[in-house]
Design a protein around this motif. Structure first.
Motif, PDB file in Angstrom:
ATOM      1  N   LEU A   1      23.235 -27.898 -28.301  1.00 58.39           N
ATOM      2  CA  LEU A   1      22.959 -29.180 -28.951  1.00 58.39           C
ATOM      3  C   LEU A   1      23.591 -29.254 -30.343  1.00 58.39           C
ATOM      4  N   PHE A   2      23.626 -28.129 -31.059  1.00 57.19           N
ATOM      5  CA  PHE A   2      24.209 -28.115 -32.404  1.00 57.19           C
ATOM      6  C   PHE A   2      25.663 -28.572 -32.358  1.00 57.19           C
ATOM      7  N   TRP A   3      26.433 -28.050 -31.403  1.00 64.19           N
ATOM      8  CA  TRP A   3      27.844 -28.406 -31.333  1.00 64.19           C
ATOM      9  C   TRP A   3      28.042 -29.837 -30.861  1.00 64.19           C
ATOM     10  N   ARG A   4      27.115 -30.338 -30.062  1.00 64.64           N
ATOM     11  CA  ARG A   4      27.227 -31.746 -29.659  1.00 64.64           C
ATOM     12  C   ARG A   4      27.065 -32.670 -30.865  1.00 64.64           C
ATOM     13  N   VAL A   5      26.092 -32.365 -31.704  1.00 64.93           N
ATOM     14  CA  VAL A   5      25.892 -33.179 -32.908  1.00 64.93           C
ATOM     15  C   VAL A   5      27.112 -33.077 -33.815  1.00 64.93           C
ATOM     16  N   CYS A   6      27.634 -31.849 -33.969  1.00 64.06           N
ATOM     17  CA  CYS A   6      28.834 -31.683 -34.808  1.00 64.06           C
ATOM     18  C   CYS A   6      30.010 -32.480 -34.257  1.00 64.06           C
ATOM     19  N   LEU A   7      30.208 -32.454 -32.930  1.00 61.90           N
ATOM     20  CA  LEU A   7      31.314 -33.192 -32.325  1.00 61.90           C
ATOM     21  C   LEU A   7      31.152 -34.705 -32.506  1.00 61.90           C
ATOM     22  N   ILE A   8      29.932 -35.189 -32.386  1.00 60.98           N
ATOM     23  CA  ILE A   8      29.701 -36.628 -32.569  1.00 60.98           C
ATOM     24  C   ILE A   8      30.009 -37.042 -33.999  1.00 60.98           C
ATOM     25  N   ASN A   9      29.496 -36.280 -34.967  1.00 63.41           N
ATOM     26  CA  ASN A   9      29.784 -36.610 -36.367  1.00 63.41           C
ATOM     27  C   ASN A   9      31.282 -36.469 -36.668  1.00 63.41           C
ATOM     28  N   GLY A  10      31.913 -35.433 -36.114  1.00 61.95           N
ATOM     29  CA  GLY A  10      33.346 -35.263 -36.323  1.00 61.95           C
ATOM     30  C   GLY A  10      34.145 -36.415 -35.750  1.00 61.95           C
ATOM     31  N   ALA A  11      33.741 -36.895 -34.568  1.00 63.86           N
ATOM     32  CA  ALA A  11      34.446 -38.024 -33.964  1.00 63.86           C
ATOM     33  C   ALA A  11      34.311 -39.274 -34.821  1.00 63.86           C
ATOM     34  N   VAL A  12      33.110 -39.492 -35.379  1.00 65.20           N
ATOM     35  CA  VAL A  12      32.916 -40.662 -36.246  1.00 65.20           C
ATOM     36  C   VAL A  12      33.786 -40.551 -37.499  1.00 65.20           C
ATOM     37  N   PHE A  13      33.851 -39.362 -38.107  1.00 68.59           N
ATOM     38  CA  PHE A  13      34.674 -39.181 -39.309  1.00 68.59           C
ATOM     39  C   PHE A  13      36.159 -39.372 -38.989  1.00 68.59           C
ATOM     40  N   VAL A  14      36.589 -38.896 -37.823  1.00 71.42           N
ATOM     41  CA  VAL A  14      37.987 -39.078 -37.415  1.00 71.42           C
ATOM     42  C   VAL A  14      38.317 -40.558 -37.253  1.00 71.42           C
ATOM     43  N   LEU A  15      37.407 -41.296 -36.648  1.00 74.64           N
ATOM     44  CA  LEU A  15      37.620 -42.737 -36.498  1.00 74.64           C
ATOM     45  C   LEU A  15      37.721 -43.415 -37.857  1.00 74.64           C
ATOM     46  N   GLY A  16      36.857 -42.994 -38.788  1.00 73.24           N
ATOM     47  CA  GLY A  16      36.927 -43.585 -40.135  1.00 73.24           C
ATOM     48  C   GLY A  16      38.240 -43.253 -40.827  1.00 73.24           C
ATOM     49  N   THR A  17      38.699 -42.016 -40.660  1.00 69.93           N
ATOM     50  CA  THR A  17      39.977 -41.618 -41.270  1.00 69.93           C
ATOM     51  C   THR A  17      41.142 -42.388 -40.657  1.00 69.93           C
ATOM     52  N   LEU A  18      41.165 -42.523 -39.344  1.00 68.95           N
ATOM     53  CA  LEU A  18      42.217 -43.280 -38.683  1.00 68.95           C
ATOM     54  C   LEU A  18      42.221 -44.735 -39.119  1.00 68.95           C
ATOM     55  N   ALA A  19      41.032 -45.282 -39.357  1.00 70.21           N
ATOM     56  CA  ALA A  19      40.967 -46.670 -39.821  1.00 70.21           C
ATOM     57  C   ALA A  19      41.616 -46.818 -41.191  1.00 70.21           C
ATOM     58  N   LEU A  20      41.414 -45.815 -42.055  1.00 70.02           N
ATOM     59  CA  LEU A  20      42.041 -45.878 -43.373  1.00 70.02           C
ATOM     60  C   LEU A  20      43.552 -45.681 -43.287  1.00 70.02           C
ATOM     61  N   VAL A  21      43.995 -44.804 -42.340  1.00 71.92           N
ATOM     62  CA  VAL A  21      45.429 -44.509 -42.245  1.00 71.92           C
ATOM     63  C   VAL A  21      46.195 -45.634 -41.564  1.00 71.92           C
ATOM     64  N   LEU A  22      45.632 -46.183 -40.526  1.00 70.19           N
ATOM     65  CA  LEU A  22      46.358 -47.136 -39.702  1.00 70.19           C
ATOM     66  C   LEU A  22      46.189 -48.583 -40.129  1.00 70.19           C
ATOM     67  N   THR A  23      45.292 -48.858 -41.031  1.00 74.34           N
ATOM     68  CA  THR A  23      45.097 -50.245 -41.503  1.00 74.34           C
ATOM     69  C   THR A  23      45.623 -50.353 -42.928  1.00 74.34           C
ATOM     70  N   PRO A  24      45.914 -51.571 -43.358  1.00 77.32           N
ATOM     71  CA  PRO A  24      46.426 -51.763 -44.725  1.00 77.32           C
ATOM     72  C   PRO A  24      45.350 -51.707 -45.793  1.00 77.32           C
ATOM     73  N   ALA A  25      44.195 -51.211 -45.479  1.00 76.99           N
ATOM     74  CA  ALA A  25      43.110 -51.183 -46.467  1.00 76.99           C
ATOM     75  C   ALA A  25      43.413 -50.158 -47.546  1.00 76.99           C
TER      76      ALA A  25
END
Length: 323
Positions: free
Chosen positions: A9-33
């Motif tokens: 369960l620990f690694w599942r929570v880590c993977l979920i949080n990591g996926a959310v952070f990756v999505l946030g990073t991609l949004a900053l990189v791929l958008t003109p924000a």
């Protein structure tokens, strides 16, 4: 899919949080924000909305993982091994399914071990009852019989006054001998092997009426199936304990004792019109009846309303087709 389910369960929570952070990073990189050196209010609004989206997405993803744990925690606080059979739904557990499955398997093992230990304890109890009954019959019974013979011999050569007193002592001794024999019979239901279950139940009813004066209405339907020795003993002991409780606590004026069959279920019913109010969770006698019922795959139900009497129902599965 199997690898994902096997992750802790620990690694599942880590993977979920990591996926959310990756999505946030991609949004900053791929958008003109962008963010100015001196942050503008419009940029604060965009950042706030983005943060809210990240938090909400993280909450939604974690909810599917952690919500089953909340249900598991709630159920763990209500588990009672005296009432087996309660399980969590594994299909609705989501990513926590292995944990829920492990909890259900643990309950299975605990209930099986408790049933096995209870069965051993009840068999040991029956063996001890047999031993005590045998000693009462052989030792105490024979001693009292010898006392009766000695008193009779002494009374034959005594004066009339002494003989009268000795006769009173003989009556007391004779009553004690009968009581010892009655206790011995209750401890060791030899009538089961000699007379069968129905006659043994009738003997219990007659004994209750003789001791308390409470009439017992008997209802035994014909065509009852042959039971195993354990099932007969459980039925007899439950009826014995229920009638004993009637004599001690019910203050009843009438009792009903019945043994019937419906389909593949044999039902023993003991009902009285006494004060009622018995609690199924209290008392070693009732718990003992429930344990005995589970020992042979049966179920015991206690219905008791204050002022409306008590009803004890024992249901046992039978395999043979009805006659």
């Amino acid at each position: 899919m199997r690898r994902e389910l096997s992750l802790p369960l620990f690694w599942r929570v880590c993977l979920i949080n990591g996926a959310v952070f990756v999505l946030g990073t991609l949004a900053l990189v791929l958008t003109p924000a962008t963010v100015s050196a001196r942050t503008l209010w419009s940029e604060v609004l965009v950042l706030s909305l983005g943060l809210a989206v990240i938090v909400a997405l993280n909450a939604v993803l974690l909810r599917s993982v952690l919500r089953p744990l909340d249900r598991l925690t709630a159920v763990m606080g209500t588990i009672d091994l005296r009432r087996p059979g309660r399980r969590l739904d594994e299909d609705g557990a989501g990513p926590a399914r292995p944990l829920v499955a492990g909890f259900n398997a643990m309950l299975e093992r605990l209930e099986a071990e408790r049933t096995a230990s209870t069965t051993r304890a009840l068999h040991a109890q029956e063996a001890e009852r047999q031993r005590i009954a045998q000693e009462l019959h052989d030792e105490v019974g024979q001693s009292l019989t010898a006392v009766l013979l000695g008193l009779k011999h002494a009374a034959d050569g005594a004066s009339p006054d002494v003989a009268a007193e000795l006769e009173q002592v003989r009556d007391t001794t004779r009553t004690s001998l009968e009581e010892v024999r009655r206790i011995s019979q209750r401890l060791r239901p030899g009538v089961l092997a000699d007379l069968g279950l129905l006659n043994s139940l009738s003997s219990l009813a007659s004994d209750l009426t003789a001791r308390t004066g409470i009439p017992v209405t008997r209802g035994f339907l014909p065509g009852l199936p042959a039971l195993s020795r354990e099932a007969e003993l459980v039925t007899y002991r439950v009826a014995q304990e229920a009638l004993t409780n009637v004599a001690r606590h019910a203050h009843a004026h009438a009792v009903e004792l019945g043994l019937t069959r419906r389909g593949d279920t044999l039902t023993l019913r003991v009902a009285d019109d006494g004060v009622g109010g018995a609690d199924a969770t209290a008392g070693a006698g009732i718990q003992g009846m429930q344990e005995r019922a589970r020992m042979v795959g049966g179920r015991l139900e206690l219905r008791s309303r204050r002022g409306a009497g008590t009803e004890v129902i024992l249901e046992l599965p039978v395999a043979e087709p009805p006659s």
